[in-house]
Design an enzyme around this catalytic site. Structure first.
Site, PDB file in Angstrom:
ATOM      1  N   GLY A   1       0.822  -1.201   0.000  1.00 16.55           N
ATOM      2  CA  GLY A   1       0.000   0.000   0.000  1.00 16.55           C
ATOM      3  C   GLY A   1       0.857   1.251   0.000  1.00 16.55           C
ATOM      4  O   GLY A   1       2.088   1.196   0.083  1.00 16.55           O
TER       5      GLY A   1
ATOM      6  N   THR B   1       1.289   3.705   2.207  1.00 20.93           N
ATOM      7  CA  THR B   1       2.081   3.991   3.404  1.00 20.93           C
ATOM      8  C   THR B   1       3.210   2.988   3.562  1.00 20.93           C
ATOM      9  O   THR B   1       4.351   3.358   3.888  1.00 20.93           O
ATOM     10  CB  THR B   1       1.187   3.982   4.657  1.00 20.93           C
ATOM     11  OG1 THR B   1       0.049   4.824   4.442  1.00 20.93           O
ATOM     12  CG2 THR B   1       1.953   4.498   5.870  1.00 20.93           C
TER      13      THR B   1
ATOM     14  N   GLY C   1       0.464  -0.696   6.497  1.00 16.57           N
ATOM     15  CA  GLY C   1      -0.553   0.325   6.665  1.00 16.57           C
ATOM     16  C   GLY C   1      -1.888  -0.278   7.048  1.00 16.57           C
ATOM     17  O   GLY C   1      -2.014  -1.486   7.259  1.00 16.57           O
TER      18      GLY C   1
ATOM     19  N   ASP D   1      -6.415   0.532   6.507  1.00 11.26           N
ATOM     20  CA  ASP D   1      -7.479   1.338   5.902  1.00 11.26           C
ATOM     21  C   ASP D   1      -8.393   1.949   6.963  1.00 11.26           C
ATOM     22  O   ASP D   1      -8.968   3.015   6.751  1.00 11.26           O
ATOM     23  CB  ASP D   1      -8.293   0.479   4.941  1.00 11.26           C
ATOM     24  CG  ASP D   1      -7.424  -0.085   3.822  1.00 11.26           C
ATOM     25  OD1 ASP D   1      -6.699   0.698   3.182  1.00 11.26           O
ATOM     26  OD2 ASP D   1      -7.453  -1.301   3.598  1.00 11.26           O
TER      27      ASP D   1
ATOM     28  N   LYS E   1      -8.153  -3.891   6.615  1.00 10.00           N
ATOM     29  CA  LYS E   1      -7.054  -3.845   5.669  1.00 10.00           C
ATOM     30  C   LYS E   1      -7.469  -4.547   4.379  1.00 10.00           C
ATOM     31  O   LYS E   1      -8.450  -5.267   4.362  1.00 10.00           O
ATOM     32  CB  LYS E   1      -5.808  -4.537   6.244  1.00 10.00           C
ATOM     33  CG  LYS E   1      -5.103  -3.713   7.324  1.00 10.00           C
ATOM     34  CD  LYS E   1      -3.893  -4.412   7.904  1.00 10.00           C
ATOM     35  CE  LYS E   1      -2.938  -4.945   6.871  1.00 10.00           C
ATOM     36  NZ  LYS E   1      -2.449  -3.882   5.930  1.00 10.00           N
TER      37      LYS E   1
ATOM     38  N   GLY F   1      -5.935  -2.490  -0.868  1.00 11.67           N
ATOM     39  CA  GLY F   1      -4.936  -2.622  -1.918  1.00 11.67           C
ATOM     40  C   GLY F   1      -4.938  -3.991  -2.563  1.00 11.67           C
ATOM     41  O   GLY F   1      -4.162  -4.245  -3.495  1.00 11.67           O
TER      42      GLY F   1
ATOM     43  N   GLU G   1      -1.050 -10.415   3.405  1.00 15.44           N
ATOM     44  CA  GLU G   1      -0.792  -9.543   4.552  1.00 15.44           C
ATOM     45  C   GLU G   1      -1.132 -10.262   5.859  1.00 15.44           C
ATOM     46  O   GLU G   1      -0.351 -10.236   6.817  1.00 15.44           O
ATOM     47  CB  GLU G   1      -1.606  -8.255   4.438  1.00 15.44           C
ATOM     48  CG  GLU G   1      -1.086  -7.294   3.382  1.00 15.44           C
ATOM     49  CD  GLU G   1      -1.992  -6.096   3.181  1.00 15.44           C
ATOM     50  OE1 GLU G   1      -1.485  -5.069   2.706  1.00 15.44           O
ATOM     51  OE2 GLU G   1      -3.202  -6.172   3.490  1.00 15.44           O
TER      52      GLU G   1
END
Length: 281
Positions: free
Chosen positions: A74, A76, A131, A133, A143, A146, A152
């Site tokens: 993502g 960040t 990162g 969301d 999350k 992306g 993840e």
């Protein structure tokens, strides 16, 4: 929850004009003086990317040489990977190995000469940085907007510590409260069947389910790195019981993973207009 605020100082610039005394003949009137003023120059306004970079840089301070790192996905997380590459190139960090959570992150890390591995070879990860969301007051997360939620979650669940980095726009009172997508990864087979079932689970929250498309006006479904589709859930009201919701979603045949990351974050670094805040449980 404990919080630590690191205040960003405002920069003020003050200019002065030297006072020059001149003699004036008695038969002449002194010229009209212009008003003297001092203007303060305010600090530049930080963009959302500036805030993300602040949070990313703070998180990377926890990285030590020799660590096995989970590399998130993502906008960040990309700042985190950039910083790691920079510290490796200058010799400030050494012997770190990264496990990327997406093909996109893998390509970025490889371009920065960050050594990479997989969970197959290194099933124990010292630290993951990624990162989010959405972040609620309990440090539970949404999350996966992306598209990398499955990888993840696998990488971050295998990590001893998981630091989340985000800007303050990601803070919510309850998960789903932003009104933006909460993703669910599903197999392509009979995806519409599962879309209908997912929407039905949360009728009382005003949930609308949509198949994620590649964008740019295309009707082509988005395909994850794992070859699956994503059904995005949009809530009019926040989810009341995250753990219960996650359990119900996971019970549906054909669901691969959901974007509720519950009880996983050890700390969250939030960058806002007034500074960087570290949130811990």
């Amino acid at each position: 929850m404990a919080s630590l605020s690191l205040q960003l100082s405002s920069l003020h610039h003050t200019s002065t004009t030297p006072l020059i005394l001149r003699s004036t003949p008695l038969n002449r009137r002194p010229p009209t003086q212009k008003p003297f003023s001092i203007r303060a120059q305010s600090a530049p306004v930080l963009s959302q990317d500036d805030l993300k970079k602040l949070a990313a840089d703070k998180a990377v301070e926890s990285v030590k040489s020799g660590m096995i790192l989970g590399l998130g996905t993502g906008s960040t997380a990309a700042f985190v990977v950039d910083k790691l590459g920079q510290l490796l190139s200058t010799g400030e960090l050494s012997d770190i190995i990264g496990i990327p959570t997406s093909k996109r992150t893998q390509e970025q890390a490889a371009s920065l000469n960050i050594p990479l591995t997989t969970l197959n070879k290194h099933p124990h990860i010292d630290l993951a940085i990624d990162g989010a969301d959405e972040v609620d007051p309990n440090l539970d997360l949404v999350k996966g907007r992306g598209g990398a939620l499955l990888r993840e979650k696998m990488v971050e669940a295998a990590s001893s510590s998981f630091i989340v980095v985000a800007d303050d726009s990601k803070l919510v009172s309850g998960l789903g409260g932003s009104g933006l997508a909460m993703p669910v990864e599903v197999v392509q087979f009979c995806w519409k069947y599962n879309l209908v079932r997912l929407e039905g689970l949360f009728k009382d929250l005003g949930c609308e389910a949509k198949l994620r498309l590649v964008g740019d006006g295309s009707e082509k479904p988005y395909v994850t790195d794992n070859g699956n589709y994503i059904v995005d859930l949009y809530f009019k009201n926040p989810i009341k019981d995250g753990f219960g919701a996650g359990k119900e979603i996971s019970a549906l045949e054909g669901v691969v993973e959901h974007g509720l990351f519950l009880g996983m974050a050890t700390s969250v670094i939030i960058a806002g207009k007034t500074g960087v805040e570290i949130m811990t449980k």
